[in-house]
Design a protein around this motif. Structure first.
Motif, mmCIF file in Angstrom:
data_model
loop_
_atom_site.group_PDB
_atom_site.id
_atom_site.type_symbol
_atom_site.label_atom_id
_atom_site.label_comp_id
_atom_site.label_asym_id
_atom_site.label_seq_id
_atom_site.Cartn_x
_atom_site.Cartn_y
_atom_site.Cartn_z
ATOM 1 N N LEU A 124 0.833 -1.199 0.000
ATOM 2 C CA LEU A 124 0.000 0.000 0.000
ATOM 3 C C LEU A 124 0.870 1.252 0.000
ATOM 4 O O LEU A 124 1.701 1.448 0.898
ATOM 5 C CB LEU A 124 -0.917 -0.010 1.224
ATOM 6 N N THR A 125 0.657 2.088 -1.003
ATOM 7 C CA THR A 125 1.402 3.327 -1.120
ATOM 8 C C THR A 125 0.484 4.382 -1.721
ATOM 9 O O THR A 125 -0.700 4.121 -1.939
ATOM 10 C CB THR A 125 2.693 3.121 -1.955
ATOM 11 N N GLY A 126 0.991 5.575 -1.961
ATOM 12 C CA GLY A 126 0.162 6.634 -2.522
ATOM 13 C C GLY A 126 0.989 7.858 -2.843
ATOM 14 O O GLY A 126 2.195 7.901 -2.569
ATOM 15 N N ASP A 127 0.342 8.859 -3.429
ATOM 16 C CA ASP A 127 1.063 10.080 -3.776
ATOM 17 C C ASP A 127 1.737 10.676 -2.542
ATOM 18 O O ASP A 127 1.131 10.796 -1.472
ATOM 19 C CB ASP A 127 0.109 11.102 -4.386
ATOM 20 N N TYR A 128 2.989 11.010 -2.723
ATOM 21 C CA TYR A 128 3.857 11.584 -1.697
ATOM 22 C C TYR A 128 4.160 10.622 -0.544
ATOM 23 O O TYR A 128 4.517 11.039 0.554
ATOM 24 C CB TYR A 128 3.347 12.952 -1.227
ATOM 25 N N ALA A 129 4.050 9.333 -0.852
ATOM 26 C CA ALA A 129 4.655 8.345 0.052
ATOM 27 C C ALA A 129 6.159 8.579 -0.020
ATOM 28 O O ALA A 129 6.678 9.091 -1.027
ATOM 29 C CB ALA A 129 4.319 6.929 -0.401
ATOM 30 N N GLU A 130 6.866 8.208 1.010
ATOM 31 C CA GLU A 130 8.313 8.402 1.030
ATOM 32 C C GLU A 130 8.955 7.530 -0.046
ATOM 33 O O GLU A 130 8.638 6.362 -0.187
ATOM 34 C CB GLU A 130 8.880 8.072 2.411
ATOM 35 N N ASP A 131 9.862 8.120 -0.803
ATOM 36 C CA ASP A 131 10.486 7.470 -1.953
ATOM 37 C C ASP A 131 11.176 6.153 -1.577
ATOM 38 O O ASP A 131 10.858 5.104 -2.137
ATOM 39 C CB ASP A 131 11.497 8.434 -2.580
ATOM 40 N N TYR B 8 -3.987 -12.397 -0.341
ATOM 41 C CA TYR B 8 -2.625 -12.007 0.019
ATOM 42 C C TYR B 8 -2.208 -12.621 1.346
ATOM 43 O O TYR B 8 -3.022 -12.807 2.249
ATOM 44 C CB TYR B 8 -2.515 -10.478 0.080
ATOM 45 N N ASP B 9 -0.901 -12.885 1.430
ATOM 46 C CA ASP B 9 -0.316 -13.476 2.643
ATOM 47 C C ASP B 9 0.180 -12.422 3.616
ATOM 48 O O ASP B 9 0.364 -12.714 4.798
ATOM 49 C CB ASP B 9 0.869 -14.384 2.261
ATOM 50 N N ALA B 10 0.452 -11.207 3.126
ATOM 51 C CA ALA B 10 1.048 -10.177 3.973
ATOM 52 C C ALA B 10 0.760 -8.796 3.392
ATOM 53 O O ALA B 10 0.374 -8.667 2.223
ATOM 54 C CB ALA B 10 2.560 -10.396 4.078
ATOM 55 N N LEU B 11 0.969 -7.784 4.221
ATOM 56 C CA LEU B 11 0.726 -6.391 3.859
ATOM 57 C C LEU B 11 1.945 -5.549 4.225
ATOM 58 O O LEU B 11 2.519 -5.712 5.299
ATOM 59 C CB LEU B 11 -0.492 -5.863 4.633
ATOM 60 N N VAL B 12 2.314 -4.635 3.315
ATOM 61 C CA VAL B 12 3.364 -3.649 3.583
ATOM 62 C C VAL B 12 2.740 -2.273 3.399
ATOM 63 O O VAL B 12 2.025 -2.024 2.422
ATOM 64 C CB VAL B 12 4.569 -3.810 2.641
ATOM 65 N N ALA C 113 -6.664 -11.568 10.830
ATOM 66 C CA ALA C 113 -6.249 -12.892 10.349
ATOM 67 C C ALA C 113 -4.836 -13.232 10.800
ATOM 68 O O ALA C 113 -4.320 -14.295 10.467
ATOM 69 C CB ALA C 113 -6.352 -12.947 8.831
ATOM 70 N N ASP C 114 -4.201 -12.333 11.547
ATOM 71 C CA ASP C 114 -2.840 -12.503 12.054
ATOM 72 C C ASP C 114 -1.842 -12.759 10.923
ATOM 73 O O ASP C 114 -0.918 -13.551 11.045
ATOM 74 C CB ASP C 114 -2.764 -13.616 13.102
ATOM 75 N N LYS C 115 -2.052 -12.053 9.808
ATOM 76 C CA LYS C 115 -1.109 -12.118 8.699
ATOM 77 C C LYS C 115 -0.004 -11.097 8.939
ATOM 78 O O LYS C 115 -0.231 -10.058 9.575
ATOM 79 C CB LYS C 115 -1.823 -11.802 7.379
ATOM 80 N N PRO C 116 1.190 -11.341 8.430
ATOM 81 C CA PRO C 116 2.283 -10.384 8.620
ATOM 82 C C PRO C 116 1.962 -9.005 8.052
ATOM 83 O O PRO C 116 1.421 -8.887 6.945
ATOM 84 C CB PRO C 116 3.453 -11.024 7.858
ATOM 85 N N ILE C 117 2.291 -7.991 8.833
ATOM 86 C CA ILE C 117 2.144 -6.592 8.422
ATOM 87 C C ILE C 117 3.464 -5.884 8.708
ATOM 88 O O ILE C 117 3.983 -5.966 9.825
ATOM 89 C CB ILE C 117 1.015 -5.876 9.184
ATOM 90 N N ALA C 118 3.985 -5.194 7.701
ATOM 91 C CA ALA C 118 5.165 -4.348 7.889
ATOM 92 C C ALA C 118 4.736 -2.918 7.598
ATOM 93 O O ALA C 118 4.157 -2.636 6.546
ATOM 94 C CB ALA C 118 6.287 -4.766 6.945
#
Length: 193
Positions: free
Chosen positions: A9-16, A81-85, A111-116
């Motif tokens: 997950l990202t978006g406009d003006y997310a850190e490069d 998906y197995d995980a989220l960033v 769901a206790d899936k990995p999140i970073a």
């Protein structure tokens, strides 16, 4: 190593760096990564922002790169998906206002899936109300939000990461070596040289 399907997950003006580096690294080690942004489709681009620590009271911001999304947000079904960033930067402040973003995050957390999550990306976690009872870090200016949301804010050096179960967090891009390594461990990714 089993390939994981990761929603990024990202978006406009997310850190490069917090967009480019983890996205490319996760692809490099063999994972399937879908970079998405609300209201944008595969092939659309976001504009990133470069945040730097130059001795001022807060970070400076400069225009970054154009980053091309490789998946459509409207098609992102969390059960696939197995995980989220979650990238940091300024994007999380508006992404957290999107109800579908919050639903996605809750799916991964429940769901206790990995999140970073890194830097201001933690703002999305606090709005989703998924940090209660968790120990995590964030960019220091987000620390009060973690506490108000019932999390335990860990004040760590800018190059350190914190893991609590399947949640891996870091304060900013200087933590990439620790943050990414910790996330790969949670994912069960083994790199053989």
């Amino acid at each position: 190593m089993a390939q994981k399907n990761i929603l990024f997950l990202t978006g406009d003006y997310a850190e490069d760096y917090e967009t480019m580096v983890p996205f490319q690294m996760l692809l490099m080690v063999g994972h399937n990564v879908h970079a998405v942004c609300p209201d944008k489709s595969a092939g659309d681009k976001i504009i990133t922002a470069i945040h730097d620590f130059e001795g001022d009271q807060t970070y400076s911001e400069k225009r970054g790169h154009n980053f091309v999304l490789n998946a459509s947000f409207a098609d992102a079904k969390p059960e696939n998906y197995d995980a989220l960033v979650i990238a940091g930067g300024r994007a999380p402040e508006y992404l957290r206002l999107n109800a579908k973003v919050i639903e996605l995050v809750k799916h991964f957390a429940y769901a206790d899936k990995p999140i970073a999550a890194i830097c201001h990306g933690i703002q999305i976690l606090t709005v989703a109300d998924v940090v209660r009872g968790k120990t995590l870090t964030a960019y220091p200016a987000v620390g009060p939000e973690v506490t108000i949301a019932g999390g335990h804010y860990a004040s760590v050096n800018v190059d350190e990461a914190v893991t609590d179960g399947n949640l891996v967090t870091a304060p900013a891009w200087p933590a990439h070596p620790q943050w990414i390594a910790a996330f790969l461990k949670v994912l069960g990714t083994e790199i053989k040289l």
